[in-house]
Write a protein that holds these residues in place. Structure first.
Motif, PDB file in Angstrom:
ATOM      1  N   ILE A 148      -6.096 -20.366  12.218  1.00  0.00           N
ATOM      2  CA  ILE A 148      -4.782 -20.219  11.586  1.00  0.00           C
ATOM      3  C   ILE A 148      -4.771 -18.993  10.673  1.00  0.00           C
ATOM      4  O   ILE A 148      -3.806 -18.229  10.649  1.00  0.00           O
ATOM      5  N   GLY A 149      -5.842 -18.785   9.933  1.00  0.00           N
ATOM      6  CA  GLY A 149      -5.940 -17.620   9.059  1.00  0.00           C
ATOM      7  C   GLY A 149      -5.873 -16.317   9.832  1.00  0.00           C
ATOM      8  O   GLY A 149      -5.158 -15.395   9.436  1.00  0.00           O
ATOM      9  N   PRO A 183       8.173  -9.913   0.101  1.00  0.00           N
ATOM     10  CA  PRO A 183       7.864  -9.086   1.279  1.00  0.00           C
ATOM     11  C   PRO A 183       7.214  -9.923   2.375  1.00  0.00           C
ATOM     12  O   PRO A 183       6.306 -10.733   2.116  1.00  0.00           O
ATOM     13  N   ALA A 184       7.702  -9.746   3.586  1.00  0.00           N
ATOM     14  CA  ALA A 184       7.229 -10.568   4.703  1.00  0.00           C
ATOM     15  C   ALA A 184       5.735 -10.375   4.959  1.00  0.00           C
ATOM     16  O   ALA A 184       5.031 -11.328   5.302  1.00  0.00           O
ATOM     17  N   VAL A 185       5.240  -9.163   4.767  1.00  0.00           N
ATOM     18  CA  VAL A 185       3.817  -8.899   4.991  1.00  0.00           C
ATOM     19  C   VAL A 185       2.969  -9.732   4.036  1.00  0.00           C
ATOM     20  O   VAL A 185       1.969 -10.336   4.436  1.00  0.00           O
ATOM     21  N   VAL A 212      -1.432 -13.017   2.476  1.00  0.00           N
ATOM     22  CA  VAL A 212      -2.161 -13.727   1.413  1.00  0.00           C
ATOM     23  C   VAL A 212      -2.709 -15.073   1.896  1.00  0.00           C
ATOM     24  O   VAL A 212      -3.913 -15.335   1.762  1.00  0.00           O
ATOM     25  N   PRO A 213      -1.882 -15.962   2.488  1.00  0.00           N
ATOM     26  CA  PRO A 213      -2.471 -17.218   2.962  1.00  0.00           C
ATOM     27  C   PRO A 213      -3.476 -17.010   4.091  1.00  0.00           C
ATOM     28  O   PRO A 213      -4.471 -17.740   4.192  1.00  0.00           O
ATOM     29  N   LEU A 237      -7.290 -18.338   3.878  1.00  0.00           N
ATOM     30  CA  LEU A 237      -7.846 -19.258   4.868  1.00  0.00           C
ATOM     31  C   LEU A 237      -9.086 -18.691   5.544  1.00  0.00           C
ATOM     32  O   LEU A 237     -10.069 -19.408   5.760  1.00  0.00           O
ATOM     33  N   VAL A 238      -9.057 -17.418   5.886  1.00  0.00           N
ATOM     34  CA  VAL A 238     -10.225 -16.815   6.539  1.00  0.00           C
ATOM     35  C   VAL A 238     -11.428 -16.832   5.599  1.00  0.00           C
ATOM     36  O   VAL A 238     -12.548 -17.138   6.011  1.00  0.00           O
ATOM     37  N   LEU A 239     -11.205 -16.530   4.338  1.00  0.00           N
ATOM     38  CA  LEU A 239     -12.323 -16.505   3.391  1.00  0.00           C
ATOM     39  C   LEU A 239     -12.833 -17.902   3.049  1.00  0.00           C
ATOM     40  O   LEU A 239     -14.041 -18.113   2.927  1.00  0.00           O
ATOM     41  N   LEU A 240     -11.930 -18.852   2.896  1.00  0.00           N
ATOM     42  CA  LEU A 240     -12.365 -20.210   2.542  1.00  0.00           C
ATOM     43  C   LEU A 240     -13.011 -20.959   3.703  1.00  0.00           C
ATOM     44  O   LEU A 240     -13.871 -21.810   3.482  1.00  0.00           O
TER      45      LEU A 240
END
Length: 112
Positions: free
Chosen positions: A7-8, A80-82, A87-88, A92-95
């Motif tokens: 998902i990340g 901003p859409a980006v 950010v999420p 998610l990738v880091l956690l």
């Protein structure tokens, strides 16, 4: 953990696509800027001929709370859409990454 990572990475991919969309839009208009989430959602919605943004607003205001729309969802649509996707996705990738202990040096042994 793998679901969180997938998902990340998907959210990071969406952020990259939106960044490219912003770059192309900026080149055509001559000014640099990030589009807000509500604008991009509306443009995608119009391309597919739907009214999902209006349906979401009506559903939240009628079934959940007007305050939720006014104080939470509407301000997020002005971000901003980006950033909304980046950010999420990065969190998610880091956690959800694989945590390993300190790396031990590999031993290369030869068979005799």
């Amino acid at each position: 953990m793998i679901v969180g990572r997938v998902i990340g990475w998907f959210l990071l991919f969406c952020a990259l696509v939106l960044l490219g969309w912003d770059a192309v839009s900026s080149l055509s208009s001559g000014t640099w800027g990030f589009a807000v989430l509500g604008q991009r959602w509306y443009e995608i919605d119009q391309a597919f001929g739907g009214a999902s943004l209006n349906i979401l607003q009506a559903g939240i205001e009628r079934n959940i709370s007007v305050d939720l729309w006014d104080n939470v969802v509407a301000p997020v649509l002005l971000w901003p859409a980006v950033a909304v996707f980046f950010v999420p996705g990065a969190v998610l990738v880091l956690l959800c990454r694989r945590w390993r202990g300190p790396r031990a040096p590999r031993r290369f042994t030869s068979k005799r």
